[in-house]
Design a protein around this motif. Structure first.
Motif, mmCIF file in Angstrom:
data_model
loop_
_atom_site.group_PDB
_atom_site.id
_atom_site.type_symbol
_atom_site.label_atom_id
_atom_site.label_comp_id
_atom_site.label_asym_id
_atom_site.label_seq_id
_atom_site.Cartn_x
_atom_site.Cartn_y
_atom_site.Cartn_z
ATOM 1 N N TRP A 159 6.645 -1.867 6.396
ATOM 2 C CA TRP A 159 5.855 -1.859 5.153
ATOM 3 C C TRP A 159 6.574 -1.206 3.977
ATOM 4 O O TRP A 159 5.929 -0.523 3.183
ATOM 5 C CB TRP A 159 4.518 -1.127 5.353
ATOM 6 N N ILE A 160 7.866 -1.365 3.877
ATOM 7 C CA ILE A 160 8.566 -0.623 2.828
ATOM 8 C C ILE A 160 8.664 -1.443 1.542
ATOM 9 O O ILE A 160 9.383 -2.434 1.458
ATOM 10 C CB ILE A 160 9.942 -0.120 3.329
ATOM 11 N N THR A 161 7.899 -0.960 0.556
ATOM 12 C CA THR A 161 7.776 -1.651 -0.725
ATOM 13 C C THR A 161 9.109 -1.667 -1.468
ATOM 14 O O THR A 161 9.807 -0.649 -1.504
ATOM 15 C CB THR A 161 6.703 -0.949 -1.589
ATOM 16 N N ASN A 162 9.420 -2.805 -2.071
ATOM 17 C CA ASN A 162 10.608 -2.985 -2.907
ATOM 18 C C ASN A 162 11.911 -2.761 -2.140
ATOM 19 O O ASN A 162 12.934 -2.405 -2.732
ATOM 20 C CB ASN A 162 10.571 -2.057 -4.140
ATOM 21 N N LYS A 221 5.494 -11.982 4.703
ATOM 22 C CA LYS A 221 4.779 -12.974 3.882
ATOM 23 C C LYS A 221 3.369 -12.441 3.710
ATOM 24 O O LYS A 221 2.693 -12.181 4.700
ATOM 25 C CB LYS A 221 4.746 -14.321 4.594
ATOM 26 N N LYS A 222 2.941 -12.260 2.444
ATOM 27 C CA LYS A 222 1.705 -11.504 2.222
ATOM 28 C C LYS A 222 0.611 -12.304 1.529
ATOM 29 O O LYS A 222 0.867 -13.289 0.852
ATOM 30 C CB LYS A 222 2.025 -10.277 1.353
ATOM 31 N N LEU A 223 -0.617 -11.774 1.686
ATOM 32 C CA LEU A 223 -1.783 -12.332 1.002
ATOM 33 C C LEU A 223 -1.652 -12.179 -0.516
ATOM 34 O O LEU A 223 -1.954 -13.083 -1.277
ATOM 35 C CB LEU A 223 -3.041 -11.582 1.482
ATOM 36 N N GLY A 224 -1.226 -10.981 -0.949
ATOM 37 C CA GLY A 224 -1.156 -10.695 -2.391
ATOM 38 C C GLY A 224 0.093 -9.896 -2.713
ATOM 39 O O GLY A 224 0.977 -9.744 -1.866
ATOM 40 N N ILE A 225 0.146 -9.374 -3.902
ATOM 41 C CA ILE A 225 1.300 -8.660 -4.491
ATOM 42 C C ILE A 225 2.630 -9.250 -3.988
ATOM 43 O O ILE A 225 3.519 -8.545 -3.533
ATOM 44 C CB ILE A 225 1.226 -7.113 -4.322
ATOM 45 N N ARG A 226 2.706 -10.558 -4.139
ATOM 46 C CA ARG A 226 3.858 -11.266 -3.594
ATOM 47 C C ARG A 226 5.113 -11.139 -4.467
ATOM 48 O O ARG A 226 6.211 -11.502 -4.035
ATOM 49 C CB ARG A 226 3.496 -12.741 -3.380
ATOM 50 N N LYS A 256 -6.865 -6.838 -2.787
ATOM 51 C CA LYS A 256 -7.119 -6.368 -1.416
ATOM 52 C C LYS A 256 -6.230 -5.187 -1.021
ATOM 53 O O LYS A 256 -6.648 -4.304 -0.267
ATOM 54 C CB LYS A 256 -6.913 -7.539 -0.440
ATOM 55 N N ILE A 257 -5.021 -5.170 -1.555
ATOM 56 C CA ILE A 257 -4.092 -4.112 -1.139
ATOM 57 C C ILE A 257 -4.587 -2.715 -1.547
ATOM 58 O O ILE A 257 -4.263 -1.713 -0.906
ATOM 59 C CB ILE A 257 -2.652 -4.375 -1.695
ATOM 60 N N GLY A 258 -5.396 -2.664 -2.602
ATOM 61 C CA GLY A 258 -5.884 -1.367 -3.094
ATOM 62 C C GLY A 258 -6.647 -0.583 -2.033
ATOM 63 O O GLY A 258 -6.670 0.651 -2.045
ATOM 64 N N ALA A 259 -7.288 -1.304 -1.118
ATOM 65 C CA ALA A 259 -8.070 -0.626 -0.065
ATOM 66 C C ALA A 259 -7.213 -0.295 1.151
ATOM 67 O O ALA A 259 -7.714 0.237 2.137
ATOM 68 C CB ALA A 259 -9.238 -1.519 0.349
ATOM 69 N N ILE A 260 -5.914 -0.617 1.069
ATOM 70 C CA ILE A 260 -5.052 -0.425 2.248
ATOM 71 C C ILE A 260 -3.935 0.586 2.020
ATOM 72 O O ILE A 260 -3.835 1.588 2.730
ATOM 73 C CB ILE A 260 -4.473 -1.789 2.714
ATOM 74 N N TYR A 261 -3.062 0.315 1.007
ATOM 75 C CA TYR A 261 -1.879 1.202 0.972
ATOM 76 C C TYR A 261 -2.149 2.555 0.295
ATOM 77 O O TYR A 261 -3.126 2.727 -0.370
ATOM 78 C CB TYR A 261 -0.618 0.512 0.476
ATOM 79 N N GLU A 262 -1.252 3.481 0.560
ATOM 80 C CA GLU A 262 -1.409 4.899 0.172
ATOM 81 C C GLU A 262 -2.688 5.489 0.779
ATOM 82 O O GLU A 262 -3.328 6.353 0.186
ATOM 83 C CB GLU A 262 -1.378 5.062 -1.351
ATOM 84 N N GLY A 263 -3.058 5.023 1.964
ATOM 85 C CA GLY A 263 -4.262 5.503 2.662
ATOM 86 C C GLY A 263 -5.389 4.512 2.499
ATOM 87 O O GLY A 263 -5.748 4.158 1.373
ATOM 88 N N THR A 264 -5.926 4.051 3.622
ATOM 89 C CA THR A 264 -7.025 3.066 3.558
ATOM 90 C C THR A 264 -8.281 3.725 2.968
ATOM 91 O O THR A 264 -8.351 4.955 2.841
ATOM 92 C CB THR A 264 -7.368 2.541 4.967
ATOM 93 N N SER A 265 -9.268 2.897 2.681
ATOM 94 C CA SER A 265 -10.527 3.433 2.116
ATOM 95 C C SER A 265 -11.166 4.431 3.074
ATOM 96 O O SER A 265 -11.705 5.457 2.637
ATOM 97 C CB SER A 265 -11.488 2.281 1.805
ATOM 98 N N ASN A 266 -11.104 4.157 4.365
ATOM 99 C CA ASN A 266 -11.668 5.124 5.329
ATOM 100 C C ASN A 266 -10.962 6.471 5.219
ATOM 101 O O ASN A 266 -11.595 7.525 5.312
ATOM 102 C CB ASN A 266 -11.504 4.615 6.773
ATOM 103 N N ILE A 267 -9.651 6.427 5.036
ATOM 104 C CA ILE A 267 -8.891 7.684 4.945
ATOM 105 C C ILE A 267 -9.265 8.437 3.660
ATOM 106 O O ILE A 267 -9.372 9.666 3.651
ATOM 107 C CB ILE A 267 -7.367 7.413 5.059
#
Ligand code: FAD
Length: 230
Positions: A2-5, A46-51, A204-215
């Motif tokens: 999951w390493i961005t950029n 290959k991703k859903l968004g932020i492609r 969708k990514i907003g609820a996942i990276y840098e800690g999910t919404s649950n976190i």
């Protein structure tokens, strides 16, 4: 993973445990150059968004680095990582607020200027107006949370809970509003001719990276409990 950029980056900050007997206190940050022997990019996701941003699996195969590529102090890696995450959450909250506003403006422009049904702009139906007003209010609330967390950080105050609340709420608003924006635009929101569907996917990514919404919720609750325990 999951390493961005990672495709674009020339060097990487790698957190590794140089003394596992110390648990998280054994984690140290290192600078690893892309050219280091044994370093490679294994797979681009290959991703859903932020492609437009690359996300990859990277491989370390007996990578050796010189001592002077230790970053900061030995054993302080966990502290650096958590500090970065706490700050970064304000950034994600801002990203999601901007996305929500962009999706709203794109749809508002269409329903109030372009698309007519039953002899009036579709945005003039009260059922539509109320949804647009509700969504805009939520976007402004998300933005207020972002500004509040930023203000506290800039002032050197404790901002961890505020950053978590901003990220949690802004990503919820982004998901909700970008989804509604597609519905407001009808079929034109669903097709790839415009940007509405892209914004929905990117939200969708907003609820996942840098800690999910649950976190985020766990962090918020933990800090609240600390304040409210007698
Ligand atoms: C596009 C993208 C880019 C990324 N970029 C980076 C990057 O540059 N650097 C980096 O380090 N990471 C990056 N990540 C990783 C990202 O931070 C993680 O994917 C994210 O933190 C979630 O971890 P996970 O995927 O292991 O999910 P999991 O931890 O497996 O979570 C799965 C589900 O279980 C829930 N869950 C897990 N633990 C708990 C708990 N204790 N309580 C309640 N619910 C729980 C989660 O909320 C989630 O709903 C990226 C991820 C993506 C998808």
């Amino acid at each position: 993973m999951w390493i961005t950029n990672s495709v674009e980056a020339d060097f990487f900050i790698v957190f590794a445990n140089s003394d596992p007997s110390k648990g998280y206190k054994g984690i140290t940050a290192f600078v690893v150059e892309k050219s280091a022997k044994g370093f490679s990019i294994a797979k681009k996701e290959k991703k859903l968004g932020i492609r437009a941003s690359s996300t990859c699996v990277i491989n370390f195969d007996d990578v050796e680095i010189p001592k002077d590529q230790l970053l900061g102090e030995e054993g302080q890696g966990y502290k650096y990582a958590i500090g970065l995450l706490n700050e970064g959450r304000i950034g994600i909250a801002a990203q999601m607020t901007g996305l929500a506003l962009g999706a709203w403006e794109n749809a508002a422009g269409y329903v109030w200027n372009d698309r007519k049904q039953f002899n009036q702009y579709v945005g003039e139906f009260q059922g539509m107006q109320h949804q647009l007003a509700q969504a805009y209010t939520e976007i402004c609330a998300a933005r207020a949370l972002v500004y509040n967390a930023s203000r506290k950080k800039e002032a050197g105050l404790d901002f961890v809970r505020d950053a978590a609340m901003a990220k949690l709420y802004a990503s919820q608003v982004a998901g909700r509003v970008s989804g509604q924006a597609i519905e407001w635009m009808g079929g034109m929101g669903f097709v790839r001719e415009g940007i509405a569907e892209k914004m929905f996917r990117d939200s969708k990514i907003g609820a996942i990276y840098e800690g999910t919404s649950n976190i985020q919720l766990t962090t918020i609750a933990k800090l609240l409990q600390k304040d409210y325990t007698r």
